[in-house]
Design a protein around this motif. Structure first.
Motif, PDB file in Angstrom:
ATOM      1  N   GLY A 156       7.944  -1.455  -4.429  1.00 54.80           N
ATOM      2  CA  GLY A 156       8.799  -2.594  -4.755  1.00 54.80           C
ATOM      3  C   GLY A 156       8.949  -2.766  -6.239  1.00 54.80           C
ATOM      4  O   GLY A 156       8.359  -2.033  -7.038  1.00 54.80           O
ATOM      5  N   ALA A 157       9.772  -3.740  -6.606  1.00 54.62           N
ATOM      6  CA  ALA A 157      10.009  -4.027  -8.013  1.00 54.62           C
ATOM      7  C   ALA A 157       9.188  -5.218  -8.486  1.00 54.62           C
ATOM      8  O   ALA A 157       9.131  -5.506  -9.671  1.00 54.62           O
ATOM      9  CB  ALA A 157      11.501  -4.282  -8.238  1.00 54.62           C
ATOM     10  N   SER A 158       8.574  -5.915  -7.547  1.00 54.38           N
ATOM     11  CA  SER A 158       7.765  -7.085  -7.915  1.00 54.38           C
ATOM     12  C   SER A 158       6.660  -7.234  -6.883  1.00 54.38           C
ATOM     13  O   SER A 158       6.712  -6.628  -5.805  1.00 54.38           O
ATOM     14  CB  SER A 158       8.637  -8.341  -7.896  1.00 54.38           C
ATOM     15  N   GLU A 159       5.681  -8.061  -7.165  1.00 50.21           N
ATOM     16  CA  GLU A 159       4.606  -8.319  -6.197  1.00 50.21           C
ATOM     17  C   GLU A 159       5.181  -8.803  -4.869  1.00 50.21           C
ATOM     18  O   GLU A 159       4.752  -8.376  -3.796  1.00 50.21           O
ATOM     19  CB  GLU A 159       3.628  -9.383  -6.736  1.00 50.21           C
ATOM     20  N   GLU A 160       6.177  -9.677  -4.957  1.00 51.78           N
ATOM     21  CA  GLU A 160       6.776 -10.257  -3.745  1.00 51.78           C
ATOM     22  C   GLU A 160       7.359  -9.169  -2.842  1.00 51.78           C
ATOM     23  O   GLU A 160       7.307  -9.274  -1.624  1.00 51.78           O
ATOM     24  CB  GLU A 160       7.868 -11.274  -4.114  1.00 51.78           C
ATOM     25  N   ASP A 161       7.927  -8.148  -3.465  1.00 51.75           N
ATOM     26  CA  ASP A 161       8.503  -7.048  -2.683  1.00 51.75           C
ATOM     27  C   ASP A 161       7.437  -6.387  -1.797  1.00 51.75           C
ATOM     28  O   ASP A 161       7.667  -6.115  -0.614  1.00 51.75           O
ATOM     29  CB  ASP A 161       9.089  -5.972  -3.616  1.00 51.75           C
ATOM     30  N   TYR A 162       6.294  -6.121  -2.389  1.00 48.01           N
ATOM     31  CA  TYR A 162       5.209  -5.475  -1.629  1.00 48.01           C
ATOM     32  C   TYR A 162       4.790  -6.347  -0.450  1.00 48.01           C
ATOM     33  O   TYR A 162       4.603  -5.864   0.669  1.00 48.01           O
ATOM     34  CB  TYR A 162       3.992  -5.232  -2.532  1.00 48.01           C
ATOM     35  N   ILE A 163       4.662  -7.639  -0.731  1.00 46.35           N
ATOM     36  CA  ILE A 163       4.194  -8.559   0.307  1.00 46.35           C
ATOM     37  C   ILE A 163       5.213  -8.637   1.447  1.00 46.35           C
ATOM     38  O   ILE A 163       4.841  -8.647   2.619  1.00 46.35           O
ATOM     39  CB  ILE A 163       3.948  -9.972  -0.302  1.00 46.35           C
ATOM     40  N   GLU A 164       6.495  -8.641   1.070  1.00 49.82           N
ATOM     41  CA  GLU A 164       7.539  -8.720   2.096  1.00 49.82           C
ATOM     42  C   GLU A 164       7.486  -7.499   3.026  1.00 49.82           C
ATOM     43  O   GLU A 164       7.556  -7.629   4.256  1.00 49.82           O
ATOM     44  CB  GLU A 164       8.918  -8.824   1.428  1.00 49.82           C
ATOM     45  N   VAL A 165       7.342  -6.322   2.431  1.00 53.28           N
ATOM     46  CA  VAL A 165       7.282  -5.097   3.244  1.00 53.28           C
ATOM     47  C   VAL A 165       6.047  -5.132   4.158  1.00 53.28           C
ATOM     48  O   VAL A 165       6.129  -4.829   5.359  1.00 53.28           O
ATOM     49  CB  VAL A 165       7.255  -3.838   2.346  1.00 53.28           C
ATOM     50  N   ILE A 166       4.927  -5.529   3.597  1.00 54.47           N
ATOM     51  CA  ILE A 166       3.688  -5.556   4.380  1.00 54.47           C
ATOM     52  C   ILE A 166       3.797  -6.545   5.540  1.00 54.47           C
ATOM     53  O   ILE A 166       3.473  -6.204   6.685  1.00 54.47           O
ATOM     54  CB  ILE A 166       2.492  -5.923   3.461  1.00 54.47           C
ATOM     55  N   ARG A 167       4.300  -7.753   5.268  1.00 55.59           N
ATOM     56  CA  ARG A 167       4.421  -8.757   6.334  1.00 55.59           C
ATOM     57  C   ARG A 167       5.292  -8.243   7.465  1.00 55.59           C
ATOM     58  O   ARG A 167       5.002  -8.445   8.636  1.00 55.59           O
ATOM     59  CB  ARG A 167       5.029 -10.051   5.766  1.00 55.59           C
ATOM     60  N   LYS A 168       6.374  -7.553   7.082  1.00 54.33           N
ATOM     61  CA  LYS A 168       7.304  -7.062   8.109  1.00 54.33           C
ATOM     62  C   LYS A 168       6.697  -5.923   8.923  1.00 54.33           C
ATOM     63  O   LYS A 168       6.996  -5.776  10.105  1.00 54.33           O
ATOM     64  CB  LYS A 168       8.616  -6.623   7.462  1.00 54.33           C
ATOM     65  N   MET A 169       5.872  -5.119   8.301  1.00 57.84           N
ATOM     66  CA  MET A 169       5.312  -3.969   9.028  1.00 57.84           C
ATOM     67  C   MET A 169       4.023  -4.307   9.775  1.00 57.84           C
ATOM     68  O   MET A 169       3.539  -3.490  10.567  1.00 57.84           O
ATOM     69  CB  MET A 169       5.059  -2.806   8.067  1.00 57.84           C
ATOM     70  N   ASN A 170       3.479  -5.471   9.513  1.00 56.40           N
ATOM     71  CA  ASN A 170       2.213  -5.850  10.153  1.00 56.40           C
ATOM     72  C   ASN A 170       2.263  -5.750  11.676  1.00 56.40           C
ATOM     73  O   ASN A 170       1.269  -5.415  12.310  1.00 56.40           O
ATOM     74  CB  ASN A 170       1.820  -7.279   9.757  1.00 56.40           C
ATOM     75  N   ASP A 171       3.430  -6.051  12.263  1.00 54.72           N
ATOM     76  CA  ASP A 171       3.541  -6.049  13.725  1.00 54.72           C
ATOM     77  C   ASP A 171       3.691  -4.650  14.308  1.00 54.72           C
ATOM     78  O   ASP A 171       3.617  -4.473  15.511  1.00 54.72           O
ATOM     79  CB  ASP A 171       4.761  -6.883  14.155  1.00 54.72           C
ATOM     80  N   SER A 172       3.950  -3.675  13.455  1.00 52.85           N
ATOM     81  CA  SER A 172       4.161  -2.318  13.965  1.00 52.85           C
ATOM     82  C   SER A 172       2.860  -1.734  14.506  1.00 52.85           C
ATOM     83  O   SER A 172       1.827  -1.751  13.835  1.00 52.85           O
ATOM     84  CB  SER A 172       4.693  -1.413  12.855  1.00 52.85           C
ATOM     85  N   LYS A 173       2.952  -1.223  15.736  1.00 53.43           N
ATOM     86  CA  LYS A 173       1.772  -0.557  16.309  1.00 53.43           C
ATOM     87  C   LYS A 173       1.624   0.856  15.763  1.00 53.43           C
ATOM     88  O   LYS A 173       0.561   1.459  15.838  1.00 53.43           O
ATOM     89  CB  LYS A 173       1.913  -0.500  17.830  1.00 53.43           C
ATOM     90  N   VAL A 174       2.715   1.396  15.237  1.00 49.46           N
ATOM     91  CA  VAL A 174       2.705   2.780  14.763  1.00 49.46           C
ATOM     92  C   VAL A 174       1.958   2.902  13.438  1.00 49.46           C
ATOM     93  O   VAL A 174       1.196   3.847  13.229  1.00 49.46           O
ATOM     94  CB  VAL A 174       4.157   3.287  14.579  1.00 49.46           C
ATOM     95  N   VAL A 175       2.165   1.932  12.570  1.00 50.07           N
ATOM     96  CA  VAL A 175       1.552   1.997  11.237  1.00 50.07           C
ATOM     97  C   VAL A 175       0.079   1.614  11.330  1.00 50.07           C
ATOM     98  O   VAL A 175      -0.268   0.544  11.809  1.00 50.07           O
ATOM     99  CB  VAL A 175       2.302   1.064  10.257  1.00 50.07           C
ATOM    100  N   LYS A 176      -0.790   2.503  10.860  1.00 53.66           N
ATOM    101  CA  LYS A 176      -2.231   2.277  10.966  1.00 53.66           C
ATOM    102  C   LYS A 176      -2.827   1.759   9.663  1.00 53.66           C
ATOM    103  O   LYS A 176      -3.903   1.170   9.648  1.00 53.66           O
ATOM    104  CB  LYS A 176      -2.946   3.574  11.374  1.00 53.66           C
TER     105      LYS A 176
END
Lengths: 243, 302
Positions: free
Chosen positions: B101-121
């Motif tokens: 990401g370009a900012s801290e917020e970007d990283y957090i947004e991606v992480i929050r969205k991927m948290n529900d993925s069962k594929v990502v470990k």
């Protein structure tokens, strides 16, 4: 698509800075016209993407220009040596049930030879217009003619054929075909795309993986979406890619 | 031979993982071999919104390596979750999502969205891309900023967080320690070294981006050194990356202190390199007197 340690049967100079390498490899039988292979030149890190000029069941012909140290080293390899290939790669030229005008510029000419063969085998009329800087760079004209294509040449310095560009040769010879398949330098592809609405152009790019994974060779389409030259191309319909 | 490695969030059947950016989302390599052979796969960086990346040329060859300046091109996290991750479900391999990401917020947004993925470990925080302004490298070159983004990521994350560090710093150990203290579950060492090539005919840089990230065997000694130095200083697992193209290279990284490895540019030289390394790893371990991958890890530190 596979890798193969291919045996070099022949590697010879056929025009200024231009060589023809004939290889024995079972990649050959899978090749469609306009596709390319990634060539691993010993001593160099990345593979070189080189379009396939001709292929039959077991031999594959590459015609390439020595533009840097890698292709120069490739030109110094000899029959009996082997070289690793990865391919065939990319989407090649469509083989349609209609007559076709093939437009090649310089070292963009080679993939059109296999394309000419496919069209002629399908019973279609093939007209080839080949452009070069000068007579010393002229290549493959005889090969197109032997296949049964009507061949016209242009040279920028006028030392052979029409003086000027491929489009000048098309005008001078009154060629009226409307379906075009082209490969050559970017200015030529832009001019062809401006002059014709039906057909395809084949693009060139620096590549790393050659198979669509690394995003090293992208072009944009008219909507700004990116396409991979190696995987979505190298052949694109006229007007699809922003050149 | 036991090639398995258990790391936070990752049950690797072997320690070999294609590196982020070198294998897309697995579709292309899957045309060549069964991805279930792999220990894991680090998928291409995800950012909150689509990024086209840098202009071409993006690739330049170097002696024993290459430069790239792709610029984190990706379709954005929503597209990746919807269109790319489902493809990876069919394989028995551990998926690591590289987050940028370009900012801290970007990283957090991606992480929050991927948290529900069962594929990502697990996540791999890319605070080390050299090709994007603020593309993480600002965060990755300052120990406090690196610690801060790590802490924020850990708070937001439902999965283990590995932090991928840049070698383009004076003291990587200091940053590794800061990231460990901030709660990182592991380190990924190293991202590419900033480099440049100039076309002698034009006098201009070969890459449209002027500079790019150097990878390939040329950087392997730098990577081994950094893995070794950090392994001495931290107690979290390290995934080693940088110029690996053989099972022998893997062993060198294991000895330096890596628990697993990522293979990057070598995939472009030989698209079958990962399964070949996996096939050879057992006999190479044995040849040098190791009973398992785990046993080899950190041998030169002892």
């Amino acid at each position: 698509m596979k890798t193969d340690q291919a045996l070099i049967l022949k590697n010879e100079k056929i025009a200024a800075d231009t060589f023809r390498m004939i290889l024995k490899t079972d990649i050959a039988e899978e090749v469609q016209c306009g596709q390319f292979v990634q060539v691993q030149v010993p001593g160099f890190y990345l593979r070189r993407p080189i379009s396939v000029c001709m292929a039959d069941e077991e031999t594959l012909t590459l015609v390439y220009k020595t533009v840097g140290d890698g292709t120069k080293a490739m030109s110094e390899m000899e029959a009996g040596q082997s070289i690793n290939l990865f391919g065939p790669l990319g989407h090649g030229f469509p083989v349609e049930k209609r007559s076709v005008l093939l437009i090649g510029g310089g070292v963009g000419t080679p993939p059109l030879l296999l394309t000419a063969k496919k069209y002629i085998e399908a019973g279609q009329k093939v007209t080839a217009v080949l452009g070069y800087n000068d007579k010393a760079s002229l290549m493959l004209e005889e090969e197109f003619r032997e296949l049964g294509a009507s061949v016209y040449a242009a040279t920028m310095d006028g030392s052979y054929g029409t003086q000027g560009t491929v489009l000048d040769a098309i005008r001078e010879n009154g060629i009226e075909e409307t379906y075009v398949l082209a490969c050559g330098p970017l200015p030529m592809l832009k001019a062809v795309s401006a002059a014709y609405s039906e057909g395809c152009v084949s693009l060139e790019s620096r590549m790393a993986c050659g198979m669509g994974a690394c995003m090293g060779c992208v072009v944009k389409d008219q909507n700004g979406e990116s396409m991979r030259v190696c995987k979505d191309g190298p052949v694109f319909e006229i007007g699809k890619a922003v050149l | 031979m036991d090639l398995s490695v258990k790391l936070p969030g990752l049950n690797l059947k072997n320690p070999v993982i294609p590196a982020s950016g070198c294998a897309g989302y697995g579709r292309e390599l899957a045309e060549l071999y069964d991805l279930s052979l792999l220990g894991g796969i680090a998928i291409k960086s995800a950012t909150p919104k689509e990024r086209f990346g840098t202009p071409v040329p993006r690739i330049a060859e170097t002696p024993m390596g290459m430069l790239n300046a792709i610029g984190l091109q990706n379709h954005g996290v929503d597209y990746i979750i919807e269109k790319e991750l489902p493809f990876l479900e069919q394989f028995d391999t551990e998926v690591i999502a590289n987050v940028a990401g370009a900012s801290e917020e970007d990283y957090i947004e991606v992480i929050r969205k991927m948290n529900d993925s069962k594929v990502v470990k697990a996540y791999e925080l890319n605070i080390s891309c050299p090709n994007v302004k603020h593309g993480g490298i600002g965060l990755g070159t300052d120990p406090q900023l690196a610690a801060n983004i790590t802490r924020m990521a850990k708070e937001a994350s439902a999965k283990p967080v590995y932090v991928k560090l840049t070698p383009n710093v004076t003291n990587i150990v200091e940053i590794a320690k800061a990231v460990e203290n901030a709660g990182a579950d592991g380190l990924v060492l190293i991202n590419t070294l900033l480099g440049m090539r100039i076309d002698l005919k034009t006098g201009k840089p070969l890459l449209a981006n002027t500079t790019g990230g150097l990878s390939g065997p040329a950087i392997k000694p730098v990577a081994v050194r950094m893995v070794y130095q950090c392994a001495k200083a931290v107690n979290i697992p390290i995934i080693g990356v940088g110029g690996i193209s053989s099972a022998e290279d893997v062993l060198e990284f294991l000895y330096a202190g890596a628990s697993a490895v990522e293979v990057g540019a070598a995939n472009f030289v030989d698209p079958y390199v990962c399964p070949k390394i996996i096939e050879n790893l057992g006999s190479v371990l044995e040849k040098y007197g190791n009973a398992s991958v785990k046993e080899a890890t950190g041998r030169s530190l002892k």
